[in-house]
Design a protein around this motif. Structure first.
Motif, PDB file in Angstrom:
ATOM      1  N   LEU A 250       0.833  -1.206   0.000  1.00  0.00           N
ATOM      2  CA  LEU A 250       0.000   0.000   0.000  1.00  0.00           C
ATOM      3  C   LEU A 250       0.863   1.250   0.000  1.00  0.00           C
ATOM      4  CD1 LEU A 250      -2.995  -0.685   2.424  1.00  0.00           C
ATOM      5  CD2 LEU A 250      -3.067  -0.364  -0.045  1.00  0.00           C
ATOM      6  N   LEU A 251       1.905   1.258   0.820  1.00  0.00           N
ATOM      7  CA  LEU A 251       2.815   2.403   0.857  1.00  0.00           C
ATOM      8  C   LEU A 251       3.434   2.644  -0.524  1.00  0.00           C
ATOM      9  CD1 LEU A 251       4.712   1.869   4.243  1.00  0.00           C
ATOM     10  CD2 LEU A 251       3.043   3.647   3.728  1.00  0.00           C
ATOM     11  N   GLU A 252       3.788   1.554  -1.197  1.00  0.00           N
ATOM     12  CA  GLU A 252       4.376   1.679  -2.530  1.00  0.00           C
ATOM     13  C   GLU A 252       3.401   2.345  -3.500  1.00  0.00           C
ATOM     14  OE1 GLU A 252       5.870  -1.198  -6.197  1.00  0.00           O
ATOM     15  OE2 GLU A 252       6.128  -1.894  -4.129  1.00  0.00           O
ATOM     16  N   ALA A 253       2.131   1.988  -3.415  1.00  0.00           N
ATOM     17  CA  ALA A 253       1.130   2.589  -4.301  1.00  0.00           C
ATOM     18  C   ALA A 253       0.839   4.037  -3.922  1.00  0.00           C
ATOM     19  CB  ALA A 253      -0.154   1.765  -4.264  1.00  0.00           C
ATOM     20  N   PHE A 254       0.839   4.324  -2.621  1.00  0.00           N
ATOM     21  CA  PHE A 254       0.503   5.668  -2.145  1.00  0.00           C
ATOM     22  C   PHE A 254       1.581   6.702  -2.471  1.00  0.00           C
ATOM     23  CE2 PHE A 254      -2.508   4.298   1.558  1.00  0.00           C
ATOM     24  CZ  PHE A 254      -3.389   3.808   0.618  1.00  0.00           C
TER      25      PHE A 254
ATOM     26  N   ALA B 196      -0.193  -2.194  -6.127  1.00  0.00           N
ATOM     27  CA  ALA B 196       1.259  -2.237  -6.306  1.00  0.00           C
ATOM     28  C   ALA B 196       1.625  -2.622  -7.736  1.00  0.00           C
ATOM     29  CB  ALA B 196       1.887  -3.210  -5.313  1.00  0.00           C
ATOM     30  N   LEU B 197       0.931  -3.610  -8.275  1.00  0.00           N
ATOM     31  CA  LEU B 197       1.197  -4.024  -9.650  1.00  0.00           C
ATOM     32  C   LEU B 197       0.888  -2.886 -10.631  1.00  0.00           C
ATOM     33  CD1 LEU B 197      -0.289  -7.648  -9.536  1.00  0.00           C
ATOM     34  CD2 LEU B 197       2.134  -7.035  -9.779  1.00  0.00           C
ATOM     35  N   LYS B 198      -0.211  -2.176 -10.381  1.00  0.00           N
ATOM     36  CA  LYS B 198      -0.573  -1.042 -11.237  1.00  0.00           C
ATOM     37  C   LYS B 198       0.434   0.084 -11.089  1.00  0.00           C
ATOM     38  CE  LYS B 198      -3.739   0.680 -14.040  1.00  0.00           C
ATOM     39  NZ  LYS B 198      -4.141   0.036 -15.309  1.00  0.00           N
ATOM     40  N   SER B 199       0.886   0.311  -9.854  1.00  0.00           N
ATOM     41  CA  SER B 199       1.856   1.373  -9.587  1.00  0.00           C
ATOM     42  C   SER B 199       3.142   1.165 -10.369  1.00  0.00           C
ATOM     43  CB  SER B 199       2.164   1.425  -8.086  1.00  0.00           C
ATOM     44  OG  SER B 199       3.231   2.305  -7.806  1.00  0.00           O
ATOM     45  N   ARG B 200       3.567  -0.085 -10.480  1.00  0.00           N
ATOM     46  CA  ARG B 200       4.826  -0.382 -11.168  1.00  0.00           C
ATOM     47  C   ARG B 200       4.723  -0.208 -12.682  1.00  0.00           C
ATOM     48  NH1 ARG B 200       6.711  -5.727  -7.588  1.00  0.00           N
ATOM     49  NH2 ARG B 200       6.575  -4.641  -5.572  1.00  0.00           N
ATOM     50  N   GLN B 201       3.510  -0.094 -13.185  1.00  0.00           N
ATOM     51  CA  GLN B 201       3.325   0.140 -14.612  1.00  0.00           C
ATOM     52  C   GLN B 201       3.431   1.622 -14.978  1.00  0.00           C
ATOM     53  OE1 GLN B 201      -0.448  -1.601 -15.661  1.00  0.00           O
ATOM     54  NE2 GLN B 201       0.194  -3.688 -15.172  1.00  0.00           N
ATOM     55  N   ARG B 202       3.431   2.462 -13.942  1.00  0.00           N
ATOM     56  CA  ARG B 202       3.504   3.896 -14.205  1.00  0.00           C
ATOM     57  C   ARG B 202       4.923   4.296 -14.618  1.00  0.00           C
ATOM     58  NH1 ARG B 202      -0.311   7.616 -10.416  1.00  0.00           N
ATOM     59  NH2 ARG B 202      -2.291   6.682 -11.061  1.00  0.00           N
ATOM     60  N   GLU B 203       5.018   5.464 -15.209  1.00  0.00           N
ATOM     61  CA  GLU B 203       6.298   5.944 -15.731  1.00  0.00           C
ATOM     62  C   GLU B 203       7.356   6.021 -14.642  1.00  0.00           C
ATOM     63  OE1 GLU B 203       8.086   9.850 -18.087  1.00  0.00           O
ATOM     64  OE2 GLU B 203       5.921   9.566 -17.882  1.00  0.00           O
ATOM     65  N   ASN B 204       6.982   6.500 -13.461  1.00  0.00           N
ATOM     66  CA  ASN B 204       7.922   6.604 -12.344  1.00  0.00           C
ATOM     67  C   ASN B 204       7.675   5.530 -11.290  1.00  0.00           C
ATOM     68  OD1 ASN B 204       5.474   7.581 -11.496  1.00  0.00           O
ATOM     69  ND2 ASN B 204       6.313   9.282 -10.300  1.00  0.00           N
ATOM     70  N   GLY B 205       7.051   4.434 -11.708  1.00  0.00           N
ATOM     71  CA  GLY B 205       6.672   3.399 -10.754  1.00  0.00           C
ATOM     72  C   GLY B 205       7.830   2.679 -10.112  1.00  0.00           C
ATOM     73  N   ASN B 206       8.977   2.652 -10.795  1.00  0.00           N
ATOM     74  CA  ASN B 206      10.141   1.959 -10.236  1.00  0.00           C
ATOM     75  C   ASN B 206      11.097   2.907  -9.519  1.00  0.00           C
ATOM     76  OD1 ASN B 206       9.379  -0.609 -11.227  1.00  0.00           O
ATOM     77  ND2 ASN B 206      10.145  -0.074 -13.262  1.00  0.00           N
ATOM     78  N   GLN B 207      10.628   4.111  -9.241  1.00  0.00           N
ATOM     79  CA  GLN B 207      11.413   5.080  -8.482  1.00  0.00           C
ATOM     80  C   GLN B 207      10.814   5.260  -7.101  1.00  0.00           C
ATOM     81  OE1 GLN B 207      11.526   8.664 -10.802  1.00  0.00           O
ATOM     82  NE2 GLN B 207      12.446   7.671 -12.588  1.00  0.00           N
ATOM     83  N   GLY B 208      11.650   5.668  -6.152  1.00  0.00           N
ATOM     84  CA  GLY B 208      11.165   5.884  -4.796  1.00  0.00           C
ATOM     85  C   GLY B 208      10.962   4.576  -4.052  1.00  0.00           C
ATOM     86  N   PHE B 209      10.043   4.591  -3.101  1.00  0.00           N
ATOM     87  CA  PHE B 209       9.819   3.436  -2.231  1.00  0.00           C
ATOM     88  C   PHE B 209       9.249   2.260  -3.018  1.00  0.00           C
ATOM     89  CE2 PHE B 209       7.118   0.871   0.532  1.00  0.00           C
ATOM     90  CZ  PHE B 209       7.985   0.578   1.570  1.00  0.00           C
TER      91      PHE B 209
END
Length: 413
Positions: free
Chosen positions: A65-69, A364-377
């Motif tokens: 959840l933190l990763e998505a937030f 989380a899976l959706k977050s990693r598909q974003r342009e900056n999804g692999n940056q930050g936490f």
């Protein structure tokens, strides 16, 4: 000098201990009071294994959840994030689940507190429930910092009463009872599946993940506060399970289970085998503190969720509106339709698989598909971790419904 002191005070960061205590306090009310009855079938070893596995999964799901937030403002909650990432239909279902789980947990705590005070102080249970909500919910209405401070005090009270009460039990632990040696043909593993929904609820702090992120202003400190809180909860659960199962024979749980695991029945049954009145009182104090701490912890998460969902202002009037939506419905339902603690927690556990496992994994899976999804936490482990969390949640929900349909073995005592 005054200017410097004020500046230092305003930039002081919240402690990890305070955050961990909030997370632990959210967990321990349901767990400490629900796990003994729910784990009577699987007994000592299998109960501890099930609880430990659940703790690991639920800790990781909070991190997901933190990763998505991380893509959003610090004051958002499930509603905003899920709507943006997963769409309106999934968001609507998730919102119903979040409110249902939070509401039914508050409902269970209100009902149980009323029953405990009815037995200990002689108050009428409904009167006790109303007083409980009026006093305890005012802490949530005030602020997150107030919840932090009160949670630390309640954790201290729980630890002291727990140490005194459990010490009185541990000196009486009988290894033959703890390992159920009298029942040589006993079966345990098959009952562990029915325990998982209760165990999942026992680590159901996810209402408070957004609150933790906003409290610390970033994800990493919130991550360690979550880990600290779940470790505290797991430690208390294991000690509690060993103490109860080493003192109260397995068959003695029959009357408690027959009353749907009501907390007052468990405390009376336990009091019947504890010779010291002081030890019995310490256990009762612990139970009251556990319910109170979980109530304000869960209440805080639901309160922040409701404020975000309806866009209530953080003014006194806005917080009063949030209070009404958060606490009034479970109080009314508790007064009109009180029923068993374990039954309520079981329903909460089945529904909680959505917001504690399924939605965090999908976000989380959706977050990693974003342009900056692999940056930050980010949570390590690649795609395996969110898919494992997702599978655990689906399996736990299935176990609950199979249990309700009598398709899984249920221990009757």
């Amino acid at each position: 000098m005054t200017t410097i002191a004020t500046s230092v005070k305003t930039t002081k960061q919240p402690s990890l201990v305070g955050g961990a205590c909030i997370i632990a306090s959210v967990c321990v009310g349901a767990g400490m009071l629900g796990l003994p009855s729910a784990g009577a079938g699987s007994w000592t070893i299998w109960s501890i294994l099930a609880i430990t596995l659940t703790m690991v999964v639920m800790t990781v799901s909070g991190w997901l959840l933190l990763e998505a937030f991380k893509h959003y403002d610090l004051h958002v909650s499930f509603n905003t994030v899920t709507l943006d990432m997963l769409g309106s239909k999934v968001n609507f279902f998730n919102n119903l689940t979040v409110y249902f789980v939070g509401g039914i947990l508050l409902y269970a705590y209100i009902t149980s507190f009323g029953l405990i005070l009815q037995g200990s102080l002689g108050l009428e249970s409904k009167t006790a429930s109303v007083l409980f909500v009026a006093i305890a919910s005012s802490v949530v209405w005030h602020s997150t910092r107030a919840v932090d401070r009160v949670s630390i005090i309640l954790i201290a009270v729980m630890l002291l009463s727990f140490i005194f009460g459990v010490f009185g039990l541990t000196v009486k632990i009988d290894m033959s009872i703890l390992m159920d040696a009298v029942n040589q043909q006993g079966e345990y593993a098959k009952y562990a599946m029915a325990l998982l929904p209760i165990a999942l609820t026992s680590f159901g702090y996810h209402h408070s993940v957004a609150s933790m992120r906003g409290y610390y202003g970033e994800e990493t400190k919130a991550k360690y506060a979550i880990l600290g809180g779940t470790l505290i909860a797991l430690t208390l659960y294991v000690i509690w399970i060993l103490s109860i199962f080493g003192t109260l024979p397995r068959e003695a749980f029959g009357p408690v289970i027959a009353q749907d695991g009501n907390v007052d029945v468990l405390l009376k049954t336990l009091g019947g085998v504890v010779e010291s009145e002081k030890v019995s009182q310490a256990i009762n104090i612990f139970s009251v503190a556990a319910i109170l701490s979980s109530f304000i912890g869960v209440g805080l998460g639901v309160f922040d969720f409701i404020a975000d969902l309806f866009h209530f202002e953080p003014s006194k009037r806005g917080r009063s509106k949030t209070w009404l939506v958060t606490f009034l419905p479970p109080l009314i339902l508790s007064l009109l339709f009180p029923f068993g603690f374990i039954l309520a927690i079981g329903y909460a556990g089945a529904a909680a698989t959505v917001l504690t496992c399924i939605i965090p994994a999908l976000l989380a899976l959706k977050s990693r598909q974003r342009e900056n999804g692999n940056q930050g936490f980010m949570v390590s482990g690649g795609k395996f971790v969110p898919f494992a969390v997702l599978a655990f949640g689906v399996a736990t929900a299935i176990f609950h419904f199979l249990t309700m349909l009598d398709l899984l073995p249920v221990f009757k005592g």
